[in-house]
Design an enzyme around this catalytic site. Structure first.
Site, mmCIF file in Angstrom:
data_model
loop_
_atom_site.group_PDB
_atom_site.id
_atom_site.type_symbol
_atom_site.label_atom_id
_atom_site.label_comp_id
_atom_site.label_asym_id
_atom_site.label_seq_id
_atom_site.Cartn_x
_atom_site.Cartn_y
_atom_site.Cartn_z
ATOM 1 N N HIS A 38 0.838 -1.206 0.000
ATOM 2 C CA HIS A 38 0.000 0.000 0.000
ATOM 3 C C HIS A 38 0.863 1.242 0.000
ATOM 4 O O HIS A 38 1.935 1.271 0.620
ATOM 5 C CB HIS A 38 -0.880 0.028 1.262
ATOM 6 C CG HIS A 38 -2.182 -0.671 1.101
ATOM 7 N ND1 HIS A 38 -3.391 -0.065 1.348
ATOM 8 C CD2 HIS A 38 -2.483 -1.934 0.713
ATOM 9 C CE1 HIS A 38 -4.380 -0.913 1.135
ATOM 10 N NE2 HIS A 38 -3.845 -2.063 0.744
ATOM 11 N N GLU A 105 -6.522 -0.419 -6.318
ATOM 12 C CA GLU A 105 -7.446 0.486 -5.642
ATOM 13 C C GLU A 105 -6.968 1.920 -5.838
ATOM 14 O O GLU A 105 -5.770 2.203 -5.773
ATOM 15 C CB GLU A 105 -7.522 0.185 -4.132
ATOM 16 C CG GLU A 105 -8.011 -1.203 -3.787
ATOM 17 C CD GLU A 105 -6.861 -2.114 -3.339
ATOM 18 O OE1 GLU A 105 -5.714 -1.603 -3.199
ATOM 19 O OE2 GLU A 105 -7.105 -3.310 -3.151
#
Length: 320
Positions: A38, A105
């Protein structure tokens, strides 16, 4: 028996602390590891976002386990750079690294400032990236024009064996599509009927006989109430829909979206129980579906107790 692995959550811990958790899990008998990749955590409460690719070199030196990570080449990462990074790890640690790829994402990918494509476009981009990476791993000089551009790229440090490309999916539709080109599948734990549909779709789409991995988000604590509170505090996005997970683009947006959720909503996306036997039963069901690796992510912050308790009670029970 499935291999029981430890999931390393970069969203929740500084890299140095995550490395200590990994070493505890290795010493306790967990058989594999994977980590998140991330740029941002899902929420401010989680509070971290170490760079997975730097950390993986240290982690694979510190532990003899196999490792994988899930990334989304095409926007934040150029596929040639991911191909180079994966080739370096696979060369230094033969047979121990696998790469999972997904459509990504906005939370992580939108930092480039480029428009966030819709799902169909992201899938097309992902497929192009996979072709580029495989060509580079085969030693080709690659030029490509499409949703990504590559010009005269060649890798000069290649592993003896290219890493597996594992398709990361949430839905049966994506699983079916990935079955035809991915070397295997990784998905997340969900209710048994939904999980079976993902498995069946992957197999019917061309994935029959290919390895299947499962990332299991769970909350285990000393009481049911503590386990539920930890899930709602640490991992509230588990209760959101898949389009929200892919399209919300900041930790603040996730916090606002999660604020409307009830504890029961969060419990739909995470296994919450203080009973070790309940966790054994859930994992045994996953094994029956054909998952050969189960990567456990206890969102509760007491990782030392989780590792010790699961090593003493859950891993031996599953081995039987």
């Amino acid at each position: 028996m499935a291999l029981i692995g430890y999931h390393c959550s970069h969203e929740q811990y500084p890299p140095s602390q995550l490395l200590r958790h990994l070493q505890l899990a290795t010493e306790a008998g967990f058989g594999a590891a994977m980590c998140s990749d991330h740029f941002h955590p899902w929420t401010e409460q989680q509070g971290n976002s170490g760079f997975a690719w730097s950390w993986l070199g240290a982690a694979m030196q510190a532990s003899p386990l196999s490792f994988g990570t899930v990334c989304a080449p095409g926007q934040r990462y150029h596929p040639a750079i991911i191909a180079q990074a994966a080739a370096t790890l696979a060369g230094m640690f033969p047979g121990r690294f696998w790469l999972a790829v997904g459509s990504g994402e906005a939370l992580n990918e939108s930092i480039t400032g480029a428009p966030w494509p819709d799902k169909a476009q992201r899938n097309q981009r992902l497929r192009e990236c996979v072709d580029v990476m495989r060509a580079l791993w085969s030693g080709e000089t690659v030029s490509h024009e499409g949703m990504v551009s590559v010009r005269n790229a060649r890798l000069y440090s290649l592993p003896a064996t290219a890493p597996l490309i594992i398709g990361a999916c949430l839905s049966p539709e994506t699983a079916r599509w990935m079955g035809g080109w991915a070397d295997g599948m990784v998905t997340v734990a969900q209710d048994p009927d939904s999980l079976r549909k993902v498995v069946d779709a992957f197999r019917s789409g061309g994935g029959e006989g290919k390895p299947m991995y499962l990332q299991v988000a769970l909350s285990c604590a000393g009481s049911e109430e503590e386990a539920l509170q930890a899930a709602c505090r640490e991992w509230p996005q588990a209760g959101l829909q898949s389009d929200e997970l892919s399209d919300l683009d900041s930790p603040q947006d996730f916090a606002r979206a999660a604020a409307r959720l009830r504890p029961a909503d969060v419990a739909t996306g995470i296994r919450i129980s203080s009973s070790l036997q309940q966790h054994v039963d859930w994992l045994a069901s996953d094994m029956e579906l054909g998952f050969e690796r189960l990567y456990l992510h206890n969102v509760h912050r007491d990782q030392a107790s989780f590792i010790a308790q699961f090593a003493e009670h859950v891993l031996p029970a599953l081995a039987k």
